[in-house]
Design a protein around this motif. Structure first.
Motif, PDB file in Angstrom:
ATOM      1  N   ARG A  69      45.757  61.668  -7.050  1.00 25.71           N
ATOM      2  CA  ARG A  69      45.332  60.671  -6.066  1.00 25.71           C
ATOM      3  C   ARG A  69      43.840  60.393  -6.170  1.00 25.71           C
ATOM      4  N   LEU A  72      42.836  57.876  -9.090  1.00 23.45           N
ATOM      5  CA  LEU A  72      43.473  56.568  -9.227  1.00 23.45           C
ATOM      6  C   LEU A  72      42.905  55.510  -8.292  1.00 23.45           C
ATOM      7  N   GLY A  73      43.198  54.245  -8.647  1.00 19.85           N
ATOM      8  CA  GLY A  73      42.792  53.112  -7.831  1.00 19.85           C
ATOM      9  C   GLY A  73      43.986  52.475  -7.139  1.00 19.85           C
ATOM     10  N   ARG A  74      44.004  51.163  -7.040  1.00 22.27           N
ATOM     11  CA  ARG A  74      45.040  50.437  -6.303  1.00 22.27           C
ATOM     12  C   ARG A  74      46.163  49.972  -7.228  1.00 22.27           C
ATOM     13  N   LEU A  78      54.108  51.367  -6.433  1.00 20.72           N
ATOM     14  CA  LEU A  78      54.233  52.804  -6.645  1.00 20.72           C
ATOM     15  C   LEU A  78      55.719  53.101  -6.743  1.00 20.72           C
ATOM     16  N   LEU A 120      50.282  59.345  -2.011  1.00 22.97           N
ATOM     17  CA  LEU A 120      49.782  58.204  -2.777  1.00 22.97           C
ATOM     18  C   LEU A 120      49.957  56.858  -2.083  1.00 22.97           C
ATOM     19  N   ASP A 122      48.495  55.279   0.205  1.00 26.52           N
ATOM     20  CA  ASP A 122      47.306  54.481   0.491  1.00 26.52           C
ATOM     21  C   ASP A 122      46.796  53.724  -0.730  1.00 26.52           C
ATOM     22  N   LEU A 123      47.351  54.010  -1.902  1.00 25.03           N
ATOM     23  CA  LEU A 123      46.981  53.268  -3.104  1.00 25.03           C
ATOM     24  C   LEU A 123      47.650  51.903  -3.156  1.00 25.03           C
TER      25      LEU A 123
END
Length: 229
Positions: A69, A72-74, A78, A120, A122-123
């Motif tokens: 987490r 990583l970015g957006r 997912l 994850l 929130d990505l």
């Protein structure tokens, strides 16, 4: 040609996860795919023109998921595919299976994927999609023949946990998907399965793309049809 969309696919070293990563690359997505140990993903990356990033994570180790987490970015998508096959004896009933086998399947197929989603989530932006690879065998109402009891139970548990996640995020506009790819010829599905990977995964990808932005929780097959709970 690129779409400008990005996907994080957890558990993509082989089988359906690998095929899904390759399919989204073919569709012009930027893909980050995870493996637990070195896999064919690295060969795939060589032909992906910089659109495939390979990460290493064991989803049964929460500290590794947390570390992932942080790196990583957006992502627009997912998708958690990671899971295990059956118990040592696939035909074992719940009365016969060992506690160790039962625990291993439940932790890998139900608890760990949902821990990944929690860690994850929130990505993924409000317009994005969060999906997990479920199975038609996770359908309680669809279980009319029995068999593969522990595997069925693990996928039913996954479905229930995803439904709880959706209930706790009732105001979340993101699309949540439980995907049933069908019985597919992979190491997990075995040689007697009805579908090839090429008959399953393009439909899974079509469904994921078609349901983007619709919001809510949906339990769907590869043709976008609702699977009964």
């Amino acid at each position: 040609m690129t779409t400008g969309k990005s996907a994080l696919i957890i558990g993509a070293s082989r089988g359906l996860g690998y095929a899904l990563a390759a399919e989204f690359l073919r569709r012009g997505w930027q893909v980050t795919a995870t493996e637990r140990t070195p896999s064919a993903l690295h060969e795939l990356a060589k032909s992906a023109e910089g659109r495939l990033t390979v990460e290493t994570v064991d989803i049964t180790a929460p500290e590794q998921v947390a570390a992932l987490r942080a790196r990583l970015g957006r992502f627009d998508l997912l998708f958690v595919n990671a899971g295990t096959n059956y118990t040592t004896d696939p035909s074992a009933t719940f009365a016969d299976v060992s506690t160790e086998d039962f625990t291993r399947v439940m932790v890998t197929n139900a608890l760990s994927p949902m821990r990944v989603v929690e860690t994850l989530q929130d990505l993924v932006p409000a317009t994005g999609t969060i999906g997990v690879m479920s199975s038609g065998q996770g359908s309680v109402s669809g279980n009319t023949n029995g068999g593969f009891e522990v595997y069925r139970a693990s996928k039913s548990a996954l479905n229930q946990l995803m439904r709880s996640f959706a209930a706790r995020h009732a105001d979340d506009p993101r699309t949540l998907l439980l995907m049933a790819p069908g019985w597919v010829k992979t190491d997990l599905g075995g040689p007697s399965a009805r579908l090839t990977v090429d008959e399953s995964i393009p439909g899974v990808a079509d469904t994921i793309e078609a349901w983007a932005g619709k919001g809510g929780l949906h339990y769907l097959d590869r043709q976008g049809q609702t699977v009964n709970w």
